[in-house]
Enzyme design. Structure first.
Site, PDB file in Angstrom:
ATOM      1  N   GLY A  46       0.837  -1.197   0.000  1.00 19.15           N
ATOM      2  CA  GLY A  46       0.000   0.000   0.000  1.00 19.15           C
ATOM      3  C   GLY A  46       0.864   1.234   0.000  1.00 19.15           C
ATOM      4  O   GLY A  46       2.101   1.160  -0.115  1.00 19.15           O
ATOM      5  N   PHE A  48       1.597   2.940   2.399  1.00 18.13           N
ATOM      6  CA  PHE A  48       2.403   2.953   3.612  1.00 18.13           C
ATOM      7  C   PHE A  48       3.700   2.175   3.451  1.00 18.13           C
ATOM      8  O   PHE A  48       4.656   2.381   4.171  1.00 18.13           O
ATOM      9  CB  PHE A  48       1.618   2.322   4.756  1.00 18.13           C
ATOM     10  CG  PHE A  48       1.132   0.933   4.446  1.00 18.13           C
ATOM     11  CD1 PHE A  48       1.966  -0.168   4.600  1.00 18.13           C
ATOM     12  CD2 PHE A  48      -0.153   0.725   3.987  1.00 18.13           C
ATOM     13  CE1 PHE A  48       1.521  -1.449   4.298  1.00 18.13           C
ATOM     14  CE2 PHE A  48      -0.598  -0.556   3.685  1.00 18.13           C
ATOM     15  CZ  PHE A  48       0.237  -1.646   3.832  1.00 18.13           C
ATOM     16  N   VAL A  51       3.724  -5.312   3.747  1.00 13.83           N
ATOM     17  CA  VAL A  51       3.467  -6.190   4.886  1.00 13.83           C
ATOM     18  C   VAL A  51       4.038  -7.567   4.562  1.00 13.83           C
ATOM     19  O   VAL A  51       3.765  -8.125   3.499  1.00 13.83           O
ATOM     20  CB  VAL A  51       1.960  -6.311   5.186  1.00 13.83           C
ATOM     21  CG1 VAL A  51       1.720  -7.273   6.352  1.00 13.83           C
ATOM     22  CG2 VAL A  51       1.363  -4.956   5.498  1.00 13.83           C
ATOM     23  N   LYS A  70       4.568  -5.020   9.333  1.00 13.10           N
ATOM     24  CA  LYS A  70       4.337  -3.878   8.438  1.00 13.10           C
ATOM     25  C   LYS A  70       5.555  -2.960   8.476  1.00 13.10           C
ATOM     26  O   LYS A  70       5.889  -2.392   9.526  1.00 13.10           O
ATOM     27  CB  LYS A  70       3.075  -3.117   8.837  1.00 13.10           C
ATOM     28  CG  LYS A  70       2.779  -1.941   7.907  1.00 13.10           C
ATOM     29  CD  LYS A  70       1.329  -1.496   7.975  1.00 13.10           C
ATOM     30  CE  LYS A  70       1.000  -0.746   9.235  1.00 13.10           C
ATOM     31  NZ  LYS A  70      -0.378  -0.178   9.194  1.00 13.10           N
ATOM     32  N   ASP A 167     -10.432   5.915   8.992  1.00 16.01           N
ATOM     33  CA  ASP A 167     -10.080   5.337   7.693  1.00 16.01           C
ATOM     34  C   ASP A 167     -10.725   3.953   7.543  1.00 16.01           C
ATOM     35  O   ASP A 167     -10.052   2.980   7.205  1.00 16.01           O
ATOM     36  CB  ASP A 167      -8.559   5.249   7.549  1.00 16.01           C
ATOM     37  CG  ASP A 167      -8.123   5.084   6.084  1.00 16.01           C
ATOM     38  OD1 ASP A 167      -8.936   5.404   5.188  1.00 16.01           O
ATOM     39  OD2 ASP A 167      -6.999   4.627   5.859  1.00 16.01           O
TER      40      ASP A 167
END
Length: 648
Positions: A46, A48, A51, A70, A167
């Protein structure tokens, strides 16, 4: 060791780790677990970062534990602030529907979070990428689990304030080995003081899920999460993405398209073709109503997550009943046309002979009560076949035998038509009709049996005056009545009806359900009023029921009937909130002496008294709406549940 975090943040993390028992991992341990961040172990990506799936030893574990790791990218929009927020939030909250934090690493400019591993990934993957579609029952189960997780965040358990997730989306809801849903990714979350319902914040959101009011004002509330969850519900139902440009432009946005379909009553178009044959029509209708309410443009009209949880749980029961009926029919090769009962729509048509046997020939020892409309008898049926049971065991029912002075054969067709319209009155807070009989010059209606009897007996009968009562049961009763009234307000043919405490029945778990709404439709209004006995309390007018409901709240609090203007004046005066006066001694002095009330419950008790006072305000425009009263009751109930669950 170099950390990307400030020294103060490092100190805060050390303190949190010690207090809440999660582990600080070294970068070496993380690298070993991920085989130096091997791409073959990546299970998610993602904005971010990535993972990884890995096995790690740390904390209390002495053997390798399967975890999700993560790793926030160096250019991730989720920087040090979100990293800190995620750890702070997850360290303070523990719930079976929230992903658990195991530990973290903040070494050599790395920001890494270690979670429990969720083997079935995200619901986004299952809905939009997996080969095998989720069944409807799995989707319903997932919706309940994720709703519970959000409700837990909103009610402030573990934080003393509420948490707004901020979110909510399908990629942030993960599934364990049993397909239990767990909310993840609290990096954008905000703690909100329960005294203030709004947080002003810099806009951060995901297109398709964002609350339009948050976009317009920058003000974030718990109802912003409710909106996003409504999108997730429609995503689960339809199998469509929140934003999908494969469709026509006016259908790109799932929320807008789904609301339009609901408004135009095109419900079948909102259902994933893979599951449409699995859904009970009534379950579909009510699921859509829940999701649509979550997407209301007005935040005030959206339900609380607590209300959503309850509604979805009731839907699960409804769907399970539908599945059981379908299974029974298929196992016997279809319904038996020679049986003394048969299915027509969802009501059974019983024979007079069978109901006569089930009620022991309408014996006086089986009589439960009588009034203007008729008599009510206890009866017994076989749980599987619905045939009469002669052993006083099986399914216990209530049979209402209506007085009919003008019965003729033409009435049968009319009764059948009216009963067909009553099938739409499916609501957990109105007494369930199992079926009916219109023969032998009789009209019989067969209901589920309500073990605790009427509310008026529960509160005022001499036989039950010595019983001890839980305060939370009183609140539960109030919520049930409010939900039932809100439902009846949507039915035009019942808008002018009056209800009384004789019409409010209680099941074994003290869930309140409204009765006799069906009689108001079956019996001409000129024949009799809806209530069964002479006035003993203010009427609960369906059309403008908040005043009568306030009186009912007062009766639930004090245990005394309010049958006149002088009774109301006296009760208002003794309850907290009259003329703005509030004190703890006043609530203890006013409460029904049978109620068990501990110190932590005094605040909810005062809140309930203040709510009752608002409902019976002298000027009608000062009274709240019944919907807002229901919302406040649900919030009080959640607080009380949390008090009970804490062991106090």
């Amino acid at each position: 060791m170099v950390s990307v975090l400030a020294i103060s943040d490092e100190g805060k993390l050390e303190s949190l780790a010690t207090e809440y028992a999660f582990h600080r991992f070294s970068l070496e341990e993380i690298q070993l677990a991920t085989q130096n961040f091997d791409e073959d172990l990546v299970v998610g990506k993602g904005g971010f970062g990535k993972v990884y799936k890995g096995h790690i030893i740390g904390g209390r574990d002495t053997t390798p534990r399967l975890v999700a790791i993560k790793r926030l990218g160096s250019h991730s929009g989720q920087g040090a602030a979100e990293f800190m927020t995620e750890i702070e939030m997850l360290s303070k909250v523990r719930h079976c529907n929230l992903v658990s934090l195991i530990g973290y690493c903040s070494e050599n400019n790395e920001m890494i979070l270690v979670y429990e591993y969720m083997p079935n990934g995200t619901i986004e993957h299952h809905l939009h990428k997996a080969d095998a579609p989720l069944s409807w029952m799995h989707r319903l189960k997932i919706s309940i689990g994720s709703a519970r997780g959000l409700d837990y965040l909103h009610t402030g358990v573990g934080t003393r304030e509420g948490i707004i997730h901020r979110d909510v989306k399908s990629s942030n809801i993960l599934l364990d080995e049993n397909l239990e849903a767990k909310i993840a990714d609290l990096g954008l979350s905000k703690i909100i003081d329960q005294q203030f319902s709004v947080v002003s914040t810099r806009l951060k959101f995901t297109f398709g899920y964002v609350d339009p009011e948050y976009l317009n004002t920058g003000h974030l509330t718990k109802k912003s999460d409710v909106y996003s969850f409504g999108v997730v519900l429609f995503e689960l139902l339809s199998g469509r993405r929140a934003v999908d440009k494969r469709f026509r432009e006016e259908e790109w946005n799932l929320a807008n398209w789904a609301k339009k379909c609901v408004k135009e009553r095109r419900l079948d178009q909102v259902v994933d073709s893979n599951i449409i044959a699995q859904i009970s029509p009534k379950c579909l209708k009510e699921f859509v109503q829940i999701a649509d309410r979550c997407l209301n443009s007005s935040r005030k009209k959206r339900p609380t997550m607590a209300a959503v949880v309850v509604a979805l749980q009731q839907l699960m029961e409804l769907q399970e009943q539908f599945n059981s009926s379908a299974q029974a029919s298929s196992s016997t090769g279809g319904p038996d046309t020679q049986s003394s009962t048969r299915m027509e729509h969802s009501f059974r048509i019983f024979s007079y002979r069978d109901i006569k046997r089930a009620t022991r020939n309408f014996g006086s020892h089986m009589l439960l009560g009588h009034g203007i409309h008729g008599e009510v008898f206890r009866g017994w049926l076989n749980k599987k076949t619905y045939s009469p049971s002669m052993s006083d065991s099986g399914l216990i029912i209530a049979v209402k035998r209506l007085f009919t002075y003008k019965f003729n054969p033409h009435m049968v067709k009319e009764i059948q038509q009216k009963m067909k319209s009553l099938e739409e009155f499916n609501n957990p807070n109105v007494v369930k009709i199992l079926g009916y009989c219109a023969e032998e010059d009789s009209i019989l209606i067969i209901y589920e049996f309500m073990h605790q009897g009427t509310l008026i007996d529960y509160l005022f009968s001499d036989e039950r005056r010595t019983e001890r009562h839980l305060f939370i049961s009183r609140v539960k009763i109030a919520i049930g009545v409010a939900r039932g009234l809100v439902f009846l307000q949507t039915q035009p043919e019942l808008a002018d009806c009056s209800l009384q405490m004789h019409n409010i029945l209680l099941d074994e778990e003290f869930n309140a359900k409204i009765s006799d709404f069906d009689v108001a439709m079956l019996v001409p209004s000129s024949d009799a009023p809806l209530y069964l006995q002479p006035n003993s309390s203010y009427d609960l007018k369906v059309k403008n029921g908040v005043f009568g409901f306030g009186v009912l709240l007062m009766e639930l609090l004090t245990g005394n009937p309010v049958a006149s203007e002088s009774d109301l004046t006296a009760t208002r005066h003794c309850l907290p909130g009259e003329h703005g006066f509030v004190s703890l001694p006043s609530i203890y002095g006013a409460l029904d002496c049978r109620i068990r009330l501990n110190f932590l419950q005094t605040k909810p008790a005062v809140q309930l008294a203040l709510l009752a006072q608002k409902c019976v305000a002298d000027k009608y425009y000062l009274r709240p709406t019944l919907e807002s009263v229901l919302e406040e009751l649900e919030e009080i109930y959640v607080v009380m549940l949390n008090i009970e669950n804490s062991g106090n």
